[in-house]
Structure formats: C-alpha cells, structure tokens
Design an enzyme around this catalytic site. Structure first.
Site, PDB file in Angstrom:
ATOM      1  N   GLU A   2       0.613  -1.316  -0.724  1.00  0.00           N
ATOM      2  CA  GLU A   2      -0.258   0.354   0.122  1.00  0.00           C
ATOM      3  C   GLU A   2       1.176   1.531   0.032  1.00  0.00           C
ATOM      4  O   GLU A   2       0.404   2.254   0.803  1.00  0.00           O
ATOM      5  CB  GLU A   2      -0.605   0.079   1.251  1.00  0.00           C
ATOM      6  CG  GLU A   2      -2.035   0.728   0.765  1.00  0.00           C
ATOM      7  CD  GLU A   2      -2.984   1.140  -0.460  1.00  0.00           C
ATOM      8  OE1 GLU A   2      -2.715  -0.393   0.117  1.00  0.00           O
ATOM      9  OE2 GLU A   2      -3.251   1.815  -0.720  1.00  0.00           O
TER      10      GLU A   2
HETATM   11  C1  LIG Z   1       2.050 -10.417   0.462  1.00  0.00           C
HETATM   12  C2  LIG Z   1       2.123  -9.117  -0.554  1.00  0.00           C
HETATM   13  C3  LIG Z   1       1.064  -8.733  -0.671  1.00  0.00           C
HETATM   14  C4  LIG Z   1       0.738  -7.315  -2.096  1.00  0.00           C
HETATM   15  N1  LIG Z   1      -0.301  -7.342  -1.984  1.00  0.00           N
HETATM   16  C5  LIG Z   1      -0.456  -6.334  -3.299  1.00  0.00           C
HETATM   17  C6  LIG Z   1      -2.457  -5.819  -3.467  1.00  0.00           C
HETATM   18  O1  LIG Z   1      -3.000  -7.128  -3.839  1.00  0.00           O
HETATM   19  N2  LIG Z   1      -2.330  -5.808  -5.140  1.00  0.00           N
HETATM   20  C7  LIG Z   1      -1.020  -4.981  -5.815  1.00  0.00           C
HETATM   21  O2  LIG Z   1      -1.350  -4.389  -6.584  1.00  0.00           O
HETATM   22  N3  LIG Z   1      -0.311  -5.595  -5.206  1.00  0.00           N
HETATM   23  C8  LIG Z   1      -0.078  -5.727  -4.143  1.00  0.00           C
HETATM   24  N4  LIG Z   1       1.150  -5.653  -3.330  1.00  0.00           N
HETATM   25  C9  LIG Z   1       2.456  -5.265  -4.066  1.00  0.00           C
HETATM   26  C10 LIG Z   1       3.226  -3.738  -3.106  1.00  0.00           C
HETATM   27  O3  LIG Z   1       2.019  -2.863  -2.994  1.00  0.00           O
HETATM   28  C11 LIG Z   1       4.634  -3.425  -3.890  1.00  0.00           C
HETATM   29  O4  LIG Z   1       5.167  -4.985  -3.303  1.00  0.00           O
HETATM   30  C12 LIG Z   1       4.520  -2.444  -3.385  1.00  0.00           C
HETATM   31  O5  LIG Z   1       3.997  -1.499  -3.783  1.00  0.00           O
HETATM   32  C13 LIG Z   1       6.077  -2.507  -3.120  1.00  0.00           C
HETATM   33  O6  LIG Z   1       6.701  -2.203  -4.910  1.00  0.00           O
HETATM   34  P1  LIG Z   1       8.051  -3.642  -5.193  1.00  0.00           P
HETATM   35  O7  LIG Z   1       8.045  -4.614  -3.624  1.00  0.00           O
HETATM   36  O8  LIG Z   1       8.013  -3.198  -6.439  1.00  0.00           O
HETATM   37  O9  LIG Z   1       9.149  -2.619  -4.356  1.00  0.00           O
HETATM   38  P2  LIG Z   1      10.083  -1.517  -4.668  1.00  0.00           P
HETATM   39  O10 LIG Z   1       9.331  -0.637  -5.714  1.00  0.00           O
HETATM   40  O11 LIG Z   1      11.137  -2.562  -5.925  1.00  0.00           O
HETATM   41  O12 LIG Z   1      10.886  -1.103  -3.575  1.00  0.00           O
HETATM   42  C14 LIG Z   1      12.252  -1.540  -3.493  1.00  0.00           C
HETATM   43  C15 LIG Z   1      12.630  -0.393  -1.902  1.00  0.00           C
HETATM   44  O13 LIG Z   1      12.982   1.056  -2.986  1.00  0.00           O
HETATM   45  C16 LIG Z   1      12.103   2.225  -2.729  1.00  0.00           C
HETATM   46  N5  LIG Z   1      11.874   2.721  -3.472  1.00  0.00           N
HETATM   47  C17 LIG Z   1      11.210   2.563  -4.822  1.00  0.00           C
HETATM   48  N6  LIG Z   1      10.993   3.968  -4.862  1.00  0.00           N
HETATM   49  C18 LIG Z   1      11.265   4.686  -4.639  1.00  0.00           C
HETATM   50  C19 LIG Z   1      11.868   5.947  -5.009  1.00  0.00           C
HETATM   51  N7  LIG Z   1      11.081   6.834  -5.854  1.00  0.00           N
HETATM   52  N8  LIG Z   1      12.238   6.947  -3.885  1.00  0.00           N
HETATM   53  C20 LIG Z   1      12.757   6.689  -3.036  1.00  0.00           C
HETATM   54  N9  LIG Z   1      12.506   4.967  -2.692  1.00  0.00           N
HETATM   55  C21 LIG Z   1      12.078   3.844  -3.146  1.00  0.00           C
HETATM   56  C22 LIG Z   1      11.246   1.623  -1.771  1.00  0.00           C
HETATM   57  O14 LIG Z   1      10.592   2.791  -0.783  1.00  0.00           O
HETATM   58  C23 LIG Z   1      11.673  -0.021  -1.078  1.00  0.00           C
HETATM   59  O15 LIG Z   1      11.968   0.231  -0.121  1.00  0.00           O
HETATM   60  C24 LIG Z   1       1.455  -7.334  -2.239  1.00  0.00           C
HETATM   61  C25 LIG Z   1       2.376  -7.047  -1.860  1.00  0.00           C
HETATM   62  C26 LIG Z   1       3.632  -8.335  -1.455  1.00  0.00           C
HETATM   63  C27 LIG Z   1       4.338  -8.992  -0.458  1.00  0.00           C
END
Ligand SMILES: Cc1cc2nc3c(=O)[nH]c(=O)nc-3n(C[C@H](O)[C@H](O)[C@H](O)COP(=O)(O)OP(=O)(O)OC[C@H]3O[C@@H](n4cnc5c(N)ncnc54)[C@H](O)[C@@H]3O)c2cc1C
Length: 602
Positions: free
Chosen positions: A448
């Site tokens: 989220e």
């Molecule tokens: C158990 C689980 C349930 C989920 N449920 C849903 C769901 O129902 N629907 C859905 O759509 N998604 C869902 N998600 C996805 C979740 O919302 C994403 O994992 C989350 O938004 C982070 O994206 P990412 O994993 O690609 O991490 P990344 O975007 O790769 O982030 C990695 C790190 O980099 C940092 N970062 C990234 N971009 C920036 C920036 N511009 N500036 C500073 N820091 C940055 C982040 O804060 C983080 O610390 C779920 C994930 C999990 C693990």
C-alpha cells in the site's frame, strides 16, 4: 488472571480491547457528535458499542483460533489454478457474511449498514488482530467497493455492489506488475476496446492478494491497465472491473472470464492470504470512469486503504501485547528487586520487562488514537454540514494518512518484536505463536505504498499543503493542548511541558523542510523518513495528552472506572517523559540534507 491473559496464554487467544476502544471513541474522537450528523442518526454510541461487542466476539471466537491454522496450512493452489483456503476459513467467512459484518460502513441502498467509517475501522482493528491474513480479504473488498461507489456507473454499481457489500463476492486491487511496484506508472497491462463497448485486458499482475480463493462465488478484480494511445507514466493509466465470472443482466453468474491464477507466493508471513500472480488473457473488462484517470481515482481512495494498513500495526501490536503480558505473568526467572530471598519472580516484576510492556502499551494506545482520529476526519470531511469543517477535516485526514500508515506499520514491527523479546527464547520458537505476529507484521511497511513512499508523500505533498498552513494549524492545536495541561494540576503540567517542547521541535523542523525543500527537493527527501517518525511520535504524544486530560476530568468528577483511568494517566506520563523526547533526537537527521547520502559509495 484476567480473561485477556487466559486467552493470550492459550496462544490462540485475543480479547478485543473494548474498554480502551470505547475510551478513545468517547474522549479522543467524538462518536456522539458524529452520530448527530444527518445520515448517521442510527449510529448512536450505544448501538455502535453493541456492534463492536458483538462483532468482536465473533472475531475473537472464530477468527483468532484460525490464525495459527492459516499460518501452518497456508492457502494452496491446485493444478487447475483454483486456490483452497486453510481449514475453517470458508466456514468462518460464511458466518462473517451471514452476520452482515461486511457491509457495516456502506450505503443501505446496496444492503450496507450505513455506519461511519470510524466504526468500520474499530471493527477492522479487531478483525485484523484476530486474523490479519484473513482480514485482507474484506479490506480489499472494501477498497473495491469504495472505488465503485465513487466512480462506477449506475449499471456497474447495480451489477456488482449489492453482492460485494454483503460479502457474497469479494474484490481485489491489481496494481503491481514485475516492473511496476512503487512506480505504478510503469505498468504495461493493455486494454483494447471491444465492439460491444466492453474492453479486453491482457497482461500479468503480481502479488495480488486474494486474487483467487474459495471463500466466495465471484471475485471482482479492479485492474489498472493502459488503453491504446495512452500517455506514458501514471497519466496514462485506466481502471477496469474484471470479474472472475461474467455477470448476466439478471445478476446470475455466466461464463468464466479469461483471468487465471498462475501461481501463489511462498511468503514470510500472512500465509493464509493467497498472494497471486494473475494472468489476463483477453479478459473482459469494464472501464471505470474516464480513460487515463485511473491513478487519480486510486489516489482519492488511498486515504481509506492506507489507514486500514496502518491499523495492521496497531492490531498486531495489541494482540502480541496481550500475549506478552500473559507470558510475563507466568514465566519465573531471577529475583526481582524487593522479592523474598530464595524465590524466583515472575518476569513481569523486573523493571526492564515492565519497560518493554509499558512501551508497548503506550505506543499501542497512541496508535489507536491516531487511527481513530484519522477515520473520524474521513467521516467529517464527507458528511459535516459546515463546508469549513469539511475542508479542515479533509486536510487533516490528508496530513495524518501517511503518518498512520507508516508510523503505524513501523511500530507494528517494533511492537511485535518487543513482544517476542518479552518471551525470550520461547518467542523465537514458533510454538508460542508470537513469532507469527512478527512475521505477519513485516509486510505492512511494504505494501500500500512503502513507508519510504509515505514519507515522500508527507514532505512532498502534505507538508506543503496551503504553503505549510495545514501543518501550522495542526501544530497550533497541539500547542493549545500543551498550554491547557501546563495550566492544570496533578500529572498534567509535566505532560504539557514535554508536549510543548516536542511540538516546538516539530515546528522548527517543519519550517526547515519547507524552506529548504523549496531550494532543493533533495533536502526534504533526505529527511523525510525521520520527519515522518517525528510526526508520529508527536501526534501520539498529543493524543495521549488529551487522553490524560479526559481521564483526569473523569476522575475528578468521580465517574468511570478509577483504576482504568489512573492507568491512562500513568501511560500518558510515561509516553510524555520517556518516548516523546525521542522527537528531538530525530531533528538532526531531518535537517541534515542529502550530502552524506550523496557522497556515500555503495
Ligand atoms: C504479500 C504482498 C501482498 C501484496 N498485495 C498486493 C495487492 O493486493 N495488489 C497490488 O497491486 N499489489 C500488492 N502488493 C505489491 C506491493 O504493493 C508492492 O510490493 C509495493 O508497492 C512495493 O513495490 P516493489 O515490491 O516493486 O518494491 P520497489 O518499488 O522495488 O521498492 C524497493 C525499495 O525501494 C524504495 N523505492 C522505490 N522507489 C522509490 C523512490 N522513487 N524513492 C525512494 N525510494 C524508492 C522503496 O521504498 C523500497 O524500500 C503486495 C505485495 C506483497 C509482498
């Protein structure tokens, strides 16, 4: 032994903290005032407390014992793409639906109870504490309902809402793709128009919670995708309804849509919640609102969703706290100061264990105040007859939401970790169940919108609202509480003094971020996370100070449960004296600027 500790000792137990919830609803927010608003007349406090008591009973008795079952059995995907929930989940879900609990905050026109969001949030706290992995299903359905209520056409609302509001059908939110996580704008799922006015979606979504399961007859996926010719990035995203089963005009279920669960993830926690990879292969979809407006729509409903995730920290904190207190009463080790020679003491008598427990209790109570205030703001922003009140409450909700989400979920990890620490080695052993809370809590700072993204939202969008005026008004309110406390007696002046100091620190750092963020956004971004934490610590201190004021008032008037009220004062004093000063310690990190971060080589 209290019922709370007996239940917690059983390892499966959870006792809804109804007394504290009621205290916050009556003294920190104004439930009675909310119930006086047109549309909420039926939500008078007695009715609301009845709803909370009854729903809390179901959650504690039926969902809490399933928490461990879900953790050990996991949800399971079969070769045909179907997913089976752990034993007992479908039955419990049926009871949830039959009891009418799914529709509590939604309009009666669609079969809902028409209660304030505040009531839903209090219920959600209990459901999440009882079984976080399960609670995601109703929580995501609520998000999908919210979206359809705001932006769906009349036909779409009629087709989907009545059964989603009852919980007969569930909902999902499909944003994430393998290359589009925090950067949702990078998503590539495509939607092309069909001749009949519907759309065809093709692409793959990952990490979709409850993307497939056997709890309900249909699953209504809300899917973000790009239409032909869409501008790049987040300006080119549209939102679609893609049901698992197509729905005929008479509401009956038709053929299976071309969306399938390709796999489910093995995770660190919330093992009962199926986290799905969903493949859309020319699936039938219905556009919500206008093309390319999907991100705007998502943003308007994010306050609700982020508040719900913030609650997860509170809920798991509370549940693990109950377990920690029960364990600390029973486990004997060493001799506590003043204990008779030759006898071992329950560890709850050791000052350091008491410190851990009181730290937990103080932060849990602070979080509850923040979450409920945030929810009240959402209700008042929507329904208050005075437009000025509506505007202010919307501003306050906007300011509080990233704080509730990120501080709440960071604390969720810290609180469950403390509960584990209170258990010693037994905390690290799965059998006691406390490790599950810690594992479950860990996802909440990630989804989220990661907490880093929340902090960027706070300094980049929320702090600059009205050129800093919203934050200034908020701080003026805190300063006014501090003045009142300093001018009163008993425990209150000391609490007021600490609050005044913390408020001044937050004001100085807010001013610094605004001024220096204008010169170079990196100045604000580099300090965003410690700033958000400072905001959480100070806001929590403010609301516990108000709790202390209310408790002192009730005690003076000879009303209420004196022991409970005295403990409120103890908690607020501990927070003010020992936790609130941490705000000042964060100031150097907030105002350091990006130099060290930029120079560091990794
Ligand atoms: C158990 C689980 C349930 C989920 N449920 C849903 C769901 O129902 N629907 C859905 O759509 N998604 C869902 N998600 C996805 C979740 O919302 C994403 O994992 C989350 O938004 C982070 O994206 P990412 O994993 O690609 O991490 P990344 O975007 O790769 O982030 C990695 C790190 O980099 C940092 N970062 C990234 N971009 C920036 C920036 N511009 N500036 C500073 N820091 C940055 C982040 O804060 C983080 O610390 C779920 C994930 C999990 C693990």
């Amino acid at each position: 032994m209290s019922p709370a500790s007996t239940a917690a000792r059983a390892g499966t137990g959870y006792v809804p903290p109804l007394a504290d919830m009621r205290f916050v609803l009556e003294n920190v927010v104004d439930l009675a005032g909310l119930a006086a608003l047109p549309g909420y007349e039926h939500a008078d406090p007695d009715t609301v407390f009845g709803v909370l008591e009854e729903s809390g009973r179901l959650f504690a008795q039926e969902f809490a014992p399933l928490n461990r079952v879900g953790d050990t059995q996991h949800s399971r995907r079969h070769d045909d793409g179907s997913v089976t929930m752990p034993e007992g989940f479908t039955r419990a879900y049926r009871h949830y639906v039959d009891g009418g609990w799914a529709g509590v905050p939604f309009p009666p026109d669609y079969g809902g109870g028409g209660f304030p969001w505040l009531v839903a949030v209090a219920m959600q706290e209990m459901l999440t504490a009882a079984n976080m992995a399960f609670s995601l299903c109703p929580f995501l359905t609520q998000g999908a309902i919210d979206m359809l209520l705001r932006y769906g056409t009349e036909t779409q609302r009629e087709m989907f809402l009545p059964r989603m509001v009852t919980g007969e059908w569930t909902g999902t939110m499909n944003l994430t793709e393998s290359n589009a996580g925090s950067d949702v704008g990078a998503l590539t799922t495509k939607a092309v128009p069909a001749e009949d006015g519907t759309w065809r979606l093709t692409g793959q979504k990952i990490f979709i919670s409850y993307g497939e399961h056997d709890l309900a007859d249909n699953i209504v996926h809300l899917v973000l995708a790009r239409v032909p010719g869409a501008p790049p990035g987040s300006k080119g995203i549209s939102c679609f309804i893609v049901p698992k089963f197509l729905v005929a005009d008479d509401g009956s279920l038709g053929e299976r849509n071309r969306v399938s669960c390709v796999s489910i993830e093995k995770k660190m926690g919330i093992n009962a919640s199926p986290t799905c990879v969903l493949a859309y292969d020319d699936a039938v979809g219905y556009l919500i609102g206008e093309p390319n407006q999907g991100m705007r729509y998502m943003f308007t409903m994010m306050n609700n969703a982020r508040l719900s995730v913030g609650l997860e920290g509170l809920a798991l904190g509370e549940r693990s706290y109950q377990q920690a207190v029960a364990h600390a009463r029973e486990r004997h080790q060493g001799r506590a100061p003043g204990a008779p020679a030759g006898e071992s003491s329950p560890i709850i008598d050791h000052p350091d264990v008491r410190r851990m427990l009181l730290t937990m209790r103080a932060q849990i109570e602070a979080l509850r105040c923040i979450a409920y205030l945030n929810a009240e703001c959402l209700d008042l922003a929507r329904l208050h007859p005075d437009p000025d009140v509506r505007t202010w409450r919307q501003e306050l909700a906007d300011l509080l939401t990233p704080i509730t989400k990120a501080w709440g979920t960071d604390l969720g990890v810290e609180l469950t970790s403390l509960a584990l620490q209170v258990h010693g080695g037994m905390g690290y052993i799965e059998e006691t169940g406390v490790a599950q809370h810690y594992r479950d809590a860990r996802i909440a700072p990630i989804y989220e919108g990661t907490n880093g993204i929340q902090a960027m939202d706070l300094v980049g969008r929320k702090l600059p609202m009205r050129a800093g005026g919203v934050m200034t008004d908020f701080l003026d309110g805190i300063a006014a509480t501090a003045d009142e406390l300093v001018a009163s007696n008993g425990d209150l002046p000391a609490i007021g003094k600490h609050l005044a100091e913390a408020q001044a620190t937050l004001r100085q750092t807010s001013d610094w971020l605004l001024a220096n963020g204008r010169l170079d956004p990196d100045n604000a971004l580099a300090g965003a996370t410690p700033y958000l934490r400072m905001c959480g610590i100070v806001t929590g201190g403010w609301l516990l100070a108000r709790s202390a004021q209310a408790a002192a008032r009730e005690l003076d008037a000879g009303r209420g449960d004196a022991d409970f009220l005295r403990q409120k004062l103890v908690t607020a004093r501990f927070y003010a004296e020992q936790l609130l000063p941490q705000a000042a310690g964060l100031a150097p990190a907030v105002t350091a600027g990006p130099a060290d971060l930029t120079e560091a080589v990794f």
